[in-house]
Design a protein around this motif. Sequence first.
Motif, PDB file in Angstrom:
ATOM      1  N   PHE A  41       0.831  -1.203   0.000  1.00  0.00           N
ATOM      2  CA  PHE A  41       0.000   0.000   0.000  1.00  0.00           C
ATOM      3  C   PHE A  41       0.868   1.257   0.000  1.00  0.00           C
ATOM      4  CE2 PHE A  41      -3.059  -3.089   1.728  1.00  0.00           C
ATOM      5  CZ  PHE A  41      -4.098  -2.873   0.838  1.00  0.00           C
ATOM      6  N   ALA A  42       1.997   1.206   0.710  1.00  0.00           N
ATOM      7  CA  ALA A  42       2.916   2.340   0.696  1.00  0.00           C
ATOM      8  C   ALA A  42       3.473   2.554  -0.709  1.00  0.00           C
ATOM      9  CB  ALA A  42       4.045   2.109   1.693  1.00  0.00           C
ATOM     10  N   ARG A  43       3.824   1.458  -1.381  1.00  0.00           N
ATOM     11  CA  ARG A  43       4.350   1.585  -2.749  1.00  0.00           C
ATOM     12  C   ARG A  43       3.273   2.083  -3.714  1.00  0.00           C
ATOM     13  NH1 ARG A  43       9.358  -0.005  -2.792  1.00  0.00           N
ATOM     14  NH2 ARG A  43      10.089  -1.590  -1.315  1.00  0.00           N
ATOM     15  N   LEU A  53      -0.834   7.039   5.467  1.00  0.00           N
ATOM     16  CA  LEU A  53      -0.518   6.250   6.654  1.00  0.00           C
ATOM     17  C   LEU A  53       0.985   6.012   6.756  1.00  0.00           C
ATOM     18  CD1 LEU A  53      -1.647   4.763   9.078  1.00  0.00           C
ATOM     19  CD2 LEU A  53      -1.963   2.745   7.649  1.00  0.00           C
ATOM     20  N   TRP A  54       1.642   5.771   5.621  1.00  0.00           N
ATOM     21  CA  TRP A  54       3.097   5.580   5.613  1.00  0.00           C
ATOM     22  C   TRP A  54       3.803   6.851   6.067  1.00  0.00           C
ATOM     23  CZ3 TRP A  54       7.298   3.316   6.355  1.00  0.00           C
ATOM     24  CH2 TRP A  54       8.505   3.638   5.714  1.00  0.00           C
ATOM     25  N   ARG A  55       3.351   8.005   5.599  1.00  0.00           N
ATOM     26  CA  ARG A  55       3.942   9.269   6.040  1.00  0.00           C
ATOM     27  C   ARG A  55       3.760   9.457   7.547  1.00  0.00           C
ATOM     28  NH1 ARG A  55       7.817  10.421   2.670  1.00  0.00           N
ATOM     29  NH2 ARG A  55       7.357  11.950   1.061  1.00  0.00           N
ATOM     30  N   ILE A 103       5.919   9.695  13.060  1.00  0.00           N
ATOM     31  CA  ILE A 103       5.761   9.380  14.483  1.00  0.00           C
ATOM     32  C   ILE A 103       6.842   8.423  14.967  1.00  0.00           C
ATOM     33  CG2 ILE A 103       4.251   8.289  16.183  1.00  0.00           C
ATOM     34  CD1 ILE A 103       1.871   9.320  14.557  1.00  0.00           C
ATOM     35  N   PHE A 104       7.114   7.373  14.184  1.00  0.00           N
ATOM     36  CA  PHE A 104       8.052   6.347  14.627  1.00  0.00           C
ATOM     37  C   PHE A 104       9.473   6.559  14.109  1.00  0.00           C
ATOM     38  CE2 PHE A 104       3.839   4.346  14.731  1.00  0.00           C
ATOM     39  CZ  PHE A 104       3.803   3.938  16.052  1.00  0.00           C
ATOM     40  N   LEU A 144       4.313  14.936   8.613  1.00  0.00           N
ATOM     41  CA  LEU A 144       2.946  15.036   9.132  1.00  0.00           C
ATOM     42  C   LEU A 144       2.081  15.887   8.204  1.00  0.00           C
ATOM     43  CD1 LEU A 144       3.462  15.506  12.984  1.00  0.00           C
ATOM     44  CD2 LEU A 144       2.403  13.553  11.837  1.00  0.00           C
ATOM     45  N   GLY A 145       2.659  16.996   7.726  1.00  0.00           N
ATOM     46  CA  GLY A 145       1.930  17.848   6.790  1.00  0.00           C
ATOM     47  C   GLY A 145       1.612  17.107   5.504  1.00  0.00           C
TER      48      GLY A 145
END
Length: 271
Positions: free
Chosen positions: A18-20, A79-81, A86-87, A106-107
């Motif tokens: 999903f990130a890709r 979600l990946w961003r 955060i992590f 985050l932006g």
Amino acid sequence: MSLDPSKPTSWRDFFKPFARLGYGARGMVYLVLAFFIGTAALTTGSGGDSKDAVRFITQSTASAIITPLLVVSLGGYSLWRLVQAIFDTDDHGFKPSGLAVRAGLLGSAATYVFLALYAFSLWWGNTIASGDSGGSDGFAKTAAAFIGAGPVSLILSLIFAIVGGAHIYKAISGKYRDHIQASEAVLRWIDLAATGGLIARGVIFFIIAYLLVQHGLAGEHSKASLADALNFIAGLPLGSWLLGATGAGFFLFSVYSFSEAVWRRINVEDA
């Protein structure tokens, strides 16, 4: 995704595709933007913005298939961003420069959540009422009014300025290479796309930051978007040439995004 049955699967295995897809969706949006801007340069217009690109994609003949995929892809990218910010999967740390990069992530997550919701609103509006985009326009106007509010616009202007500077630094320093797994021959082509694309995007962010301050202080809502930044460029001396260069830069950024979809390290294991 691991196919070895001896290894337990986790959410990380399902998250990477999903990130890709998200990087690919970003590339598609910027490819359409490059087309809009290039056309505008030839006609001395102002191009469009990300919402126009999403609307163009969702109104294609294959929109019933493309739009849900676009929504899921943009959601996955957001979600990946968020995970990156955060992590701290890329080890930016807690120094001011690292925190600035993470704030930019985050932006970016917020931006693509907006685009995902906007694409969904267009798809949903077309599903329940053929061609009626009133709901999506209402959503866009509500979000624009919030962003255009004085205090919010000033905070966002600072974030855009920092992120713009980070993009240009990333392009010049070649830091993007740290997150790419590809052969040296492939990296040479990625260098071309990344350098031109990141600089073009950084310049646009600087212009948006300037417009946010200018219009935010004046209390004028919805006048610091990508389309307004392109209008600003078009109004400069040699505006059509500068607009054409921006379109070329956005095309390079789309190529860079597509290359990230293939060769970027999705190091979600570090989260």
